[in-house]
Design an enzyme around this catalytic site. Structure first.
Site, PDB file in Angstrom:
ATOM      1  CG  ASP A 218      -1.914   0.466   7.117  1.00  0.00           C
ATOM      2  OD1 ASP A 218      -1.152  -0.131   6.335  1.00  0.00           O
ATOM      3  OD2 ASP A 218      -3.080   0.104   7.348  1.00  0.00           O
TER       4      ASP A 218
ATOM      5  CE  LYS B  16      -0.237  -2.152   4.198  1.00  0.00           C
ATOM      6  NZ  LYS B  16      -0.887  -3.296   4.805  1.00  0.00           N
TER       7      LYS B  16
ATOM      8  CE  LYS C 218      -4.289  -1.052   4.560  1.00  0.00           C
ATOM      9  NZ  LYS C 218      -4.529  -1.636   5.898  1.00  0.00           N
TER      10      LYS C 218
HETATM   11  N1  LIG Z   1       1.001  -8.965   6.809  1.00  0.00           N
HETATM   12  C1  LIG Z   1      -0.210  -8.652   6.396  1.00  0.00           C
HETATM   13  O1  LIG Z   1      -1.202  -9.119   6.956  1.00  0.00           O
HETATM   14  C2  LIG Z   1      -0.383  -7.740   5.222  1.00  0.00           C
HETATM   15  C3  LIG Z   1      -1.683  -7.408   4.788  1.00  0.00           C
HETATM   16  C4  LIG Z   1      -1.847  -6.583   3.671  1.00  0.00           C
HETATM   17  C5  LIG Z   1      -0.725  -6.100   3.010  1.00  0.00           C
HETATM   18  N2  LIG Z   1       0.532  -6.408   3.470  1.00  0.00           N
HETATM   19  C6  LIG Z   1       1.678  -5.870   2.732  1.00  0.00           C
HETATM   20  O2  LIG Z   1       2.376  -6.969   2.172  1.00  0.00           O
HETATM   21  C7  LIG Z   1       3.782  -6.674   2.103  1.00  0.00           C
HETATM   22  C8  LIG Z   1       4.566  -7.771   2.802  1.00  0.00           C
HETATM   23  O3  LIG Z   1       4.153  -7.822   4.156  1.00  0.00           O
HETATM   24  P1  LIG Z   1       4.569  -9.037   5.116  1.00  0.00           P
HETATM   25  O4  LIG Z   1       3.759  -8.860   6.350  1.00  0.00           O
HETATM   26  O5  LIG Z   1       4.483 -10.310   4.401  1.00  0.00           O
HETATM   27  O6  LIG Z   1       6.107  -8.683   5.426  1.00  0.00           O
HETATM   28  P2  LIG Z   1       7.197  -9.598   6.165  1.00  0.00           P
HETATM   29  O7  LIG Z   1       6.534 -10.681   6.912  1.00  0.00           O
HETATM   30  O8  LIG Z   1       8.079  -8.671   6.894  1.00  0.00           O
HETATM   31  O9  LIG Z   1       8.009 -10.267   4.957  1.00  0.00           O
HETATM   32  C9  LIG Z   1       8.831  -9.549   4.124  1.00  0.00           C
HETATM   33  C10 LIG Z   1       9.580 -10.499   3.216  1.00  0.00           C
HETATM   34  O10 LIG Z   1      10.361  -9.745   2.292  1.00  0.00           O
HETATM   35  C11 LIG Z   1      11.715 -10.182   2.329  1.00  0.00           C
HETATM   36  N3  LIG Z   1      12.567  -9.019   2.097  1.00  0.00           N
HETATM   37  C12 LIG Z   1      12.643  -7.884   2.822  1.00  0.00           C
HETATM   38  N4  LIG Z   1      13.539  -7.044   2.290  1.00  0.00           N
HETATM   39  C13 LIG Z   1      14.055  -7.659   1.213  1.00  0.00           C
HETATM   40  C14 LIG Z   1      15.048  -7.308   0.236  1.00  0.00           C
HETATM   41  N5  LIG Z   1      15.673  -6.142   0.279  1.00  0.00           N
HETATM   42  N6  LIG Z   1      15.315  -8.201  -0.738  1.00  0.00           N
HETATM   43  C15 LIG Z   1      14.707  -9.396  -0.786  1.00  0.00           C
HETATM   44  N7  LIG Z   1      13.752  -9.775   0.102  1.00  0.00           N
HETATM   45  C16 LIG Z   1      13.453  -8.912   1.083  1.00  0.00           C
HETATM   46  C17 LIG Z   1      11.944 -10.798   3.685  1.00  0.00           C
HETATM   47  O11 LIG Z   1      12.987 -11.743   3.572  1.00  0.00           O
HETATM   48  P3  LIG Z   1      13.488 -12.629   4.822  1.00  0.00           P
HETATM   49  O12 LIG Z   1      12.337 -13.610   5.054  1.00  0.00           O
HETATM   50  O13 LIG Z   1      14.689 -13.311   4.314  1.00  0.00           O
HETATM   51  O14 LIG Z   1      13.684 -11.714   5.938  1.00  0.00           O
HETATM   52  C18 LIG Z   1      10.583 -11.417   3.972  1.00  0.00           C
HETATM   53  O15 LIG Z   1      10.503 -12.710   3.454  1.00  0.00           O
HETATM   54  C19 LIG Z   1       3.924  -5.280   2.683  1.00  0.00           C
HETATM   55  O16 LIG Z   1       3.835  -4.332   1.657  1.00  0.00           O
HETATM   56  C20 LIG Z   1       2.699  -5.155   3.572  1.00  0.00           C
HETATM   57  O17 LIG Z   1       2.295  -3.808   3.753  1.00  0.00           O
HETATM   58  C21 LIG Z   1       0.717  -7.216   4.537  1.00  0.00           C
END
Ligand SMILES: NC(=O)c1ccc[n+]([C@@H]2O[C@H](COP(=O)([O-])OP(=O)(O)OC[C@H]3O[C@@H](n4cnc5c(N)ncnc54)[C@H](OP(=O)(O)O)[C@@H]3O)[C@@H](O)[C@H]2O)c1
Ligand SMILES: NC(=O)c1ccc[n+]([C@@H]2O[C@H](COP(=O)([O-])OP(=O)(O)OC[C@H]3O[C@@H](n4cnc5c(N)ncnc54)[C@H](OP(=O)(O)O)[C@@H]3O)[C@@H](O)[C@H]2O)c1
Lengths: 436, 436
Positions: B200, B104, B204
């Site tokens: 956040d 987002k 949105k």
């Molecule tokens: N979580 C939710 O419920 C949710 C809901 C709606 C939208 N979102 C959005 O979805 C996105 C991801 O959220 P998330 O909660 O899944 O995040 P997360 O759990 O922190 O996961 C991030 C992932 O990206 C990888 N990563 C981070 N920096 C990187 C880089 N420079 N190069 C390569 N890989 C990298 C990390 O690798 P490692 O595993 O090796 O650390 C990890 O696997 C965000 O934009 C968030 O706003 C999330």
């Protein structure tokens, strides 16, 4: 830009709304779909009736053949009922026209045959307005939940009964009075049977079950109970125990392509459930699916504008979204809806004047003979008292036991399912409880 | 059957959910879309971290170029933040790949440029998961409300703050304590700023405004207030007066292509509003449009499975639904959000111990100097009393007047908009009232 000729069947509430919306929103529709929809002919029964939309006058006819010959590509069916709506739709297909309809009764009873016929003629049949008025629930299931397996649907699908229950609960007015008032306000038909006895909700549930579970169930086999027996006293006590009473359409499927259970009837929803606060003329559908978990869609389930919105969106989608790949399936196994197990709300009225102490006494008496009685409530009603309690783990045999054991002159005794209380959940909860 | 290679960027909450859902629901997806999605490579930061989905291990890489060269047609970006996510997406477009993202912040800040770039490369950019988690709100606006002009959107778009406010209201626990607990439960991040200060929700809202109003507004210009200042006493008194306090994202457009007003901040919803009962981690969006009237969509706004659902639906829709015709517009005129007019909820705390009689006295005193005071309430809070009232027709100047006139040692004084109370409505209501 593509020009599409539309033949409109019916110029009542829905027909008028569609005619007006196609005019007022022609510009947005053209901009977003590159399509210009033009109503070429309008079929009515009485050509001399004064119409709200005056510019419709010159398009009226009483001859369906004239509609078909007016250079149209789509027929919008807004007459209702089985015949002549069904024959008109079939003739439209045969003439190579797509059909958009708001007709839930026809779709519930003959939807599969009509889908098959449309398919064989290479045309489409869309019917978003038939369920939930303006709420785009069929479109959501068809286009926006494609990767999900929907396993449960729970809906408040009839605005008239929801309005009546809301008024009864908030004002304490009995059913008959609220119905009469609703009829005066135009929220209920002169003949309210289809709404208050649950037929309308059952039609919609049959349509939803076909789309979400791929289940073909004859609408006459859906267990159905209306709201005529509900009293204001029951609504008040249910709320005091933490529940709203709603006319729910409930469907569940056990495994993919598996058997289903479907039922329409009054049921209790915990006040924390997203449907419990859907009041008045609003409709809502709660969908449970394997990936998205749960989604609730709320909106106006009837009325000129919301219903017209659904019809006009369907018109656009004939030309913008991929045609349905829906293949009507053979008849699905319908399991009897759960009559035992789960929690049950028991409500009775008696001429005796009872107080809190009496209620506690009754509760202890029932518990003493092994009935799993939970929350209990009591209230003053005209000519006596209302008593309510939640029975965990219901068995239909309990009705007789209850009447015998309570030893009261009971003028009415109702039992209603508590939504979401399955036998499994209950077993777990009871076990946890017994450890305390 | 078409085989589509997917490159997954990130294997955190969202990435893991997507990987699992593509596997568990491969059969339904194949049946309904005739497409087989295969994850070819997964980009992570730390290749040695233990992963939940063990069969993902062999697909991990830390080199984005390897992902691009793995024979893919789509990139799913689930890393988050601006860089390197943005560069990866641009490189994916340049390599001829579609992109699906949940990001987002990136979409709010650079969505238009990215849309333009995708268009110029003949590929698509989809981002359903970026707003409302599993709720298919972008799809609904894009595909199921094409004939409608949306003029108002009101959303509970952040699950963390909604959870915190729900807990504060139901248990009377102060903000800091609930936040700490939410962090323990994984409902809030270690650094909660983005959620609790409204960033956040503002991201949105910017995305929703772009799609529903065709409005391009820099996210930094959206007025934004968080929930840190809210006290349990405020929530209790608001409820007693008939309102729920929610962190609302509100957008309104004045005429087609016209100016908009956007704001994120705590506001009061009448308990009859469909959003007022959306509690806990749930999100919801209320859309008002000219034909359908109003629709509310409710669902889980975050979490592994709901978010994965939105991403996977987008993957399907790349191949099933028509590509967006969205043309990013020039910057839209942003009107200051209404600071005067409409009803306002005033809440203050004082060390003095006040009772109902005192509240009535304060009310009469304010009415005597011409302030339009409505419902009033009072409650005991730690170290004193909380006082609340509804001021119809708000003017920011009243703050000073209030403080002077009340003559109390006030430890906090907040004023919050009451949603849906426009100046016009209020004028009518006041007039009706004055005739009584
Ligand atoms: N979580 C939710 O419920 C949710 C809901 C709606 C939208 N979102 C959005 O979805 C996105 C991801 O959220 P998330 O909660 O899944 O995040 P997360 O759990 O922190 O996961 C991030 C992932 O990206 C990888 N990563 C981070 N920096 C990187 C880089 N420079 N190069 C390569 N890989 C990298 C990390 O690798 P490692 O595993 O090796 O650390 C990890 O696997 C965000 O934009 C968030 O706003 C999330
Ligand atoms: N009303 C709603 O809010 C709503 C919501 C969802 C779905 N629906 C469904 O939409 C359909 C239409 O409902 P409605 O409320 O618009 O009905 P309505 O107001 O009663 O209008 C019916 C129209 O059909 C015409 N008609 C009836 N029989 C005909 C015949 N044999 N030949 C030609 N024309 C005939 C009538 O002509 P005259 O005008 O000459 O009498 C009238 O214009 C029904 O299937 C209903 O279930 C309605």
């Amino acid at each position: 830009m593509e020009r599409i000729g539309v033949g409109l069947l019916g110029m009542g509430t829905v027909g008028t709304g569609v005619f007006k919306a196609l005019k007022s929103n022609q510009d947005v529709i053209l901009k977003r779909t590159d399509t210009l929809f033009e109503v070429k002919k309008i079929l009515v029964q009485d050509p001399d009736k004064k119409r709200q939309a005056e510019d419709a006058q010159s398009l009226l006819t009483t001859d369906f053949q004239q509609v078909l010959e007016a250079g149209i590509q789509v027929v919008v069916e807004a007459i209702g009922g089985l015949e002549p709506a069904r024959s008109f739709i079939e003739r439209a297909f045969e003439a190579g026209c797509h059909v958009v309809t708001a007709n839930k009764e026809l779709l519930a009873k003959h939807g599969s045959e009509l889908e098959r016929l449309a398919r064989s003629r290479g045309v489409q049949l869309l019917y978003e307005a038939s369920v939930g008025g303006g709420i785009p629930v069929l479109g959501t299931m068809r286009h926006l939940l494609k990767s999900n397996r929907i396993h449960r649907i729970t809906g408040i699908l009839n605005g008239t009964t929801n309005y009546i229950l809301t008024e009864m609960a908030s004002k304490g007015t009995p059913f008959d009075e609220v119905l009469a008032e609703a009829q005066k306000l135009g929220y209920a038909e002169a003949d309210p049977t289809s709404d208050v006895d649950g037929f309308d909700a059952a039609y919609k549930l049959a349509i939803l079950a076909r789309l979400s579970f791929d289940a073909e169930v004859p609408v006459t086999e859906i267990p159905r109970e209306g709201i005529r027996e509900i009293t204001p006293g029951e609504l008040v006590l249910a709320r005091r125990l933490g529940y709203a009473v709603k006319l729910l359409a409930r469907g569940e499927q056990y495994g993919e392509k598996g058997p289903v259970s479907l039922a329409v009837g009054p049921a209790l929803l915990p006040l924390t459930h997203s449907l419990s606060s859907v009041d008045g003329i609003y409709n809502a559908i709660h969908l449970e699916a394997d990936v998205v978990q749960d989604i609730t869609l709320v909106g106006q389930g009837a009325g000129e504008e919301p219903t017209a919105s659904a019809v006009v969106e369907d018109l656009c989608n004939l030309y913008c979204l991929p045609p349905s790949k829906f293949i009507p399936s053979e008849e699905t196994l319908l399991l009897p809806s759960q009559h035992s197990g789960g929690s049950r709300f028991i409500y009775l009225e008696t001429a005796q004047h009872l107080d809190e102490g009496d209620a506690e006494g009754l509760k202890r008496r029932l518990q003493a003979i092994g009935l799993p009685v939970g929350e209990t409530g009591i209230s003053r009603v005209t000519d006596g008292s209302g008593v309510a309690f939640i029975l965990r783990r219901w068995d239909p045999l309990y009705r007789g036991v209850l009447l015998a054991e309570l030893g009261l002159e009971v003028s009415c005794l109702t039992d209603r399912p508590v939504h979401g209380s399955s036998t499994v959940e209950e077993a777990v909860r009871l076990e946890a409880g017994s450890a305390v």
